[in-house]
Write a protein that holds these residues in place. Structure first.
Motif, mmCIF file in Angstrom:
data_model
loop_
_atom_site.group_PDB
_atom_site.id
_atom_site.type_symbol
_atom_site.label_atom_id
_atom_site.label_comp_id
_atom_site.label_asym_id
_atom_site.label_seq_id
_atom_site.Cartn_x
_atom_site.Cartn_y
_atom_site.Cartn_z
ATOM 1 N N GLY A 77 31.125 44.040 48.734
ATOM 2 C CA GLY A 77 30.268 45.165 48.348
ATOM 3 C C GLY A 77 30.451 45.638 46.912
ATOM 4 O O GLY A 77 30.097 46.774 46.583
ATOM 5 N N PRO A 81 29.486 46.617 43.524
ATOM 6 C CA PRO A 81 28.113 46.945 43.128
ATOM 7 C C PRO A 81 27.490 46.006 42.082
ATOM 8 O O PRO A 81 26.339 45.594 42.235
ATOM 9 N N VAL A 116 30.249 39.872 46.560
ATOM 10 C CA VAL A 116 29.093 40.502 47.211
ATOM 11 C C VAL A 116 29.504 40.963 48.606
ATOM 12 O O VAL A 116 29.201 42.081 49.025
ATOM 13 N N LYS A 117 30.229 40.091 49.296
ATOM 14 C CA LYS A 117 30.679 40.412 50.650
ATOM 15 C C LYS A 117 31.565 41.656 50.663
ATOM 16 O O LYS A 117 31.508 42.471 51.589
ATOM 17 N N VAL A 137 26.591 42.759 43.721
ATOM 18 C CA VAL A 137 25.482 42.928 44.674
ATOM 19 C C VAL A 137 24.163 42.999 43.900
ATOM 20 O O VAL A 137 23.179 42.341 44.242
ATOM 21 N N LYS A 138 24.188 43.732 42.794
ATOM 22 C CA LYS A 138 22.975 43.886 41.975
ATOM 23 C C LYS A 138 22.565 42.529 41.371
ATOM 24 O O LYS A 138 21.403 42.138 41.408
ATOM 25 N N TRP A 197 23.296 39.547 42.427
ATOM 26 C CA TRP A 197 22.874 38.638 43.509
ATOM 27 C C TRP A 197 21.398 38.886 43.834
ATOM 28 O O TRP A 197 20.616 37.958 44.019
ATOM 29 N N LYS A 198 21.040 40.180 43.847
ATOM 30 C CA LYS A 198 19.669 40.564 44.193
ATOM 31 C C LYS A 198 18.708 40.300 43.028
ATOM 32 O O LYS A 198 17.687 39.637 43.180
#
Ligand SMILES: Nc1ncnc2c1ncn2[C@@H]1O[C@H](COP(=O)(O)OP(=O)(O)O)[C@@H](O)[C@H]1O
Ligand SMILES: [Mg+2]
Length: 268
Positions: A232, A234, A229-230, A237-238, A240-241
């Motif tokens: 970036g 994708p 995630v750090k 990141v998705k 994690w969210k």
């Protein structure tokens, strides 16, 4: 060979680390080359020679890609079909996992092998573990597991570490609310823990040791996902969210701590 639409039979979009970069061509799967690909091919070759048929055959490596055999079947994705959550399915996964461990015991990696240790056992010694046998990385036929795919996280470690990683994904060993957010709600973790251990053929001492590994396993996963995630990436990141992983991991860790003794008692 560069990929063009003309030589792609099917693009696989269900992966995570390599989402959108893996495709089928004929009976082969083409994946991006990684620093550890040739070590993984050594491992896959050993498995073929050892008669373990539930792993893809290594085909070739070139400057940018690796090619392995396509394993026909179904790779589960949410929402999961009911058969995917059955105890018998879990039992068979554990049984196949054990036969992988039996087959890999005689594998002697060359000294210059490189492994991706992102999800590996910090102890770092033992067999070569798969380390990532969650639902997205097992192929099924008629409800039975027939293929372990995605060997990117293969790395040396204790067999019980590998088993713990699979157990936590498939039982799952998690707070029930958490489990329902990723499609594994309404299951009995204690009963399924026994089913998994029975399928693998674990004695009581091994069951106990597996429980003791769980939070370290979680910590390694959290650190790995957080690092992606750090950077970036994708898909991470998705994820994690979408799954609110920050909170989910904390709840999971507490649930494992709170329930440790309940599981230990169930072993008696
Ligand atoms: N050898 C294979 N046989 C059949 N399907 C495969 C194979 N390798 C990959 N796939 C398909 O491609 C998807 C993504 O591949 P995977 O190796 O799991 O990549 P990722 O690292 O992105 O998770 C899998 O979920 C599966 O559907
Ligand atoms: Mg995968």
């Amino acid at each position: 060979m560069p990929s063009t639409e003309a030589n792609i039979d099917e693009l696989f979009e269900d992966g995570i680390a390599n989402a959108g970069a893996i495709y089928k061509r004929g009976n082969e799967v083409v994946r991006p080359l990684q620093v550890h690909s040739s070590s993984v091919h050594q491992l896959l070759k050993h498995l073929q020679q050892a008669g373990f048929t539930a792993a893809p055959a290594p085909i070739a490596i070139d400057e940018t890609t690796e090619r392995i055999s396509f394993m026909p079947g179904v790779v589960p994705a949410p929402p999961y079909s009911p058969w995917c959550l059955e105890d018998q399915t879990l039992y068979e996964i554990a049984r196949l996992h054990r036969s992988y461990h039996d087959a890999v015991t005689s594998f002697q990696p060359e000294e210059n092998c490189k492994w991706n240790t992102g999800l590996a056992d910090p102890a770092g010694v033992g067999i070569v573990c798969h380390n990532d046998l969650g639902p997205g990385n097992i192929v099924f036929n008629d409800g039975l597991p027939t293929g372990f795919i995605d060997w990117d996280f293969a790395a040396p470690g204790r067999a019980l570490w590998d088993a713990a990683r699979t157990a936590r994904a498939w039982i799952p060993l998690d707070d029930p609310q958490n489990a329902s957010t990723y499609g594994f709600g309404g299951l009995d973790p204690i009963k399924r823990f026994q089913v998994f251990c029975d399928g693998y053929g674990m004695n009581r001492q091994q069951r106990r040791e597996l429980l003791d590994l769980l939070n370290e396993c979680n910590a390694v996963s959290v650190a790995y996902v957080a690092s992606q995630v750090k950077q970036g990436k994708p898909a991470f990141v998705k994820m994690w969210k979408d799954y609110k992983l920050d909170a989910l991991y904390k709840v999971r860790t507490k649930w494992i701590e709170d329930n440790h003794d309940v599981f230990v008692k169930a072993l008696i």
